[in-house]
Design an enzyme around this catalytic site. Sequence first.
Site, PDB file in Angstrom:
ATOM      1  CD  GLU A 433      -3.147  -0.701   0.184  1.00 32.07           C
ATOM      2  OE1 GLU A 433      -4.106  -0.050   0.607  1.00 32.07           O
ATOM      3  OE2 GLU A 433      -3.058  -1.069  -1.011  1.00 32.07           O
ATOM      4  CB  SER A 460      -7.515  -2.002   1.926  1.00 33.29           C
ATOM      5  OG  SER A 460      -6.287  -1.581   2.482  1.00 33.29           O
ATOM      6  CG  HIS A 481     -10.990  -3.629  -0.969  1.00 34.74           C
ATOM      7  ND1 HIS A 481     -11.659  -3.121   0.115  1.00 34.74           N
ATOM      8  CD2 HIS A 481      -9.874  -4.239  -0.467  1.00 34.74           C
ATOM      9  CE1 HIS A 481     -10.987  -3.400   1.219  1.00 34.74           C
ATOM     10  NE2 HIS A 481      -9.911  -4.076   0.899  1.00 34.74           N
ATOM     11  CD  GLU A 493     -15.320  -1.874   0.199  1.00 32.41           C
ATOM     12  OE1 GLU A 493     -16.044  -1.217   0.971  1.00 32.41           O
ATOM     13  OE2 GLU A 493     -14.071  -1.769   0.181  1.00 32.41           O
ATOM     14  CG  ASN A 531     -11.119  -1.037   5.327  1.00 32.19           C
ATOM     15  OD1 ASN A 531     -11.402  -1.923   6.131  1.00 32.19           O
ATOM     16  ND2 ASN A 531     -10.271  -1.238   4.334  1.00 32.19           N
TER      17      ASN A 531
END
Length: 743
Positions: A433, A460, A481, A493, A531
């Site tokens: 990430e 994410s 996701h 997602e 999230n």
Amino acid sequence: MNSEALANPEWRVQPGVDGSAGEPPGSTITPEPTFLFVHRRVTDDQICVLTFDRPDSSANVFDRATIEELNGHLEFIAGSPKIKGVVLTSAKPSIFIAGADLHALAGASAVDLASLIELGQSVFDRLAALSVPTVAAIHGACVGGGYEVCLACDARFASPERATRIGLPETQLGILPAWGGCTRLPRLIGLPRALDVILGGKTLAARQALNYGMVDELVPRERLVEFACREISTQGSNVRRGRRALKLWLTNNRLVAAAISIRVESQLLKKTRGHYPAVFKALAVVSRGISRQVSGSLALERDAILELAQTEECRNLIRIFFLQERAKKQTYRCGNAAAAAKPIGRAAVIGAGVMGAGIAQWLSSRGLPVILRDINAEQVAKGMASIAQLYHEAVKRRLLTKIEARAGLDRIFPSAAEAPLRHADLIIEAAVEKMELKKRIFQRLEELAGPDTVLATNTSALSVSEIAASTKAPERVVGIHFFNPVHRMQLVEVVVGRQTSSDVAERALRFVQQIGKLPVVVKDSPGFLVNRILMPYLIEAGHLFEAGASIGDIDEAMLDFGMPMGPLRLIDEVGVDVAQHVAGELELKFSDRLPSPRVLAQMLKAGLLGRKSERGFYLYHTKTPEPNSGLSLFQEKDWAKSFGREELQNRLVLLMVNEAARCLEEGIVTEPSDVDFAMIMGTGFAPFRGGPLRYADGLGGSRVIGEMKRLADSGAGHFEPCALLQTMAAEGKKFCPQKGDRR
């Protein structure tokens, strides 16, 4: 229900090659009038074959009309002395009977539901009482009422194919089997195994069902009906396989049932904390019914389901089922766009870490050839080892055969060097990430990919739109996701960036459905949907810990609420480093109300990463994780030390409610049900409560606002309710209204 679908009076034949379970060779048809849901034919050997085939539907279900039609056939059989036996089968390619029509059940009044339950019980009783042998020839999903009708037969033969799944999942919907499942299954396989299936809401593969004794034999699909007819012709009334009467007697008596019930009830209380009334009611019905006559046990079933159907838990669980079904069929564009979307035939995954390997394994297990790419051979080898382990576990759990696992592994093409990707329909980036790294990857992928390749990121928390902006064709970039672990988490997602084209969004949505996952479409925004709502909950848990609340009190409070694990344990599972990263990303956007707890940074500095390092909020050196008492050094205050469980629950849950309403307010999703669905499927938010917005509806808007205002006025400004919550409360509206509610 389409009552005109088969209005044309013609003779119907179901040859084995068209999706039926097969026909006995040389059989002829005794002309009978066409039936709408259940078609009848009589073979030369005078065996009546009843074929379920609901028109204009891929599934067979039991509603009142179907049960009444079955009853008409049973009346014909009872009045036909030449009939020597009965076979039940299905014309559908992958479904025998998928239980009761839940739409009819959910919308039924108490009187109508009682009538439907009594009708089903009486018709299935009539089937069980026929003087001729009866056999169910099962191929495809045979669940709920579909299996209960099979239990009313003398024998059950099933195909061994993957499509064949057999069980009684009613308790997962907040009800129980009430067309004889609670009565006949323990008499067939014994009380302990029956309770295992019924209380667990289990649906088993054919071989597992055979091991349980739920079916008598496995027969190739193309020979099912032929085999059933031959068994009736040759065995007659002996078609019923021998039961171990002594073994059944040892478990199916009142004293043993009472002892088992006490032990199982204790286990259920520990597992469910008393939240799921259906499992307790089912335990009582099965254990009490085993020592009664069949009629008395059926009366227990009827009374229990009528009571359960009125509960909030049942309504919420059935709603979740409908939301799952909707996700399987939804489209991004209007009209028939989903059918026109180009399917994904080849894929590539960039990054062989935990997420990349998990994604590659899942795609390959669903029949897609996948290129797995990483920066060096060592990383690729680790990824392949992880994938091999996932396949090994799937075989061990009998989810796949060894041959299927080997074929899945063979569909993965590992590469430590740049591979040609022009023929890939979809590329999923699953690197670490870091925004700059992802931008460089996408700039290179754009050069390697074909003109129609969808470029997806599994990020994410990072902005999909910002990643896309680094390319020359941002309309090709979309977020897909997955949640960790990929092989267990159903939700995905689909994140639509500012410039993502509708065609690409549609293809991404269809791809998620294609691989057997459940999509939710969300707008690109920090944390996306799940999230975004979850992190305030985890952050607050961290702050409560810093303020003196114990690890055990925080997590136990939320286990009592109905969450699958406490928030601090969840941080350990996802990784303290991952939680800190996502919390940091959200803090950049919402610093006024989502400050990251200092304890996460302190834990990272001390090398406490959670389960992956065997030390985090818990210590994982033993079979049962224990709270890490050494973390008390990071507790800086003690004002939360005296909080009771209700106070802890309010502080943690209401922040999720508030953030969920904000997501709706900001248009991250368009429907309140999308929020509830995503939080249940993506985080395990207490399913029986229906999701954060449904939970808020149950509390009532004024109570939610009042409690949040109390917390905000006490100095916790981040509890200030958002504008949408306040408006809904002021107008007395609900996010997810039920029948008779105002919207």
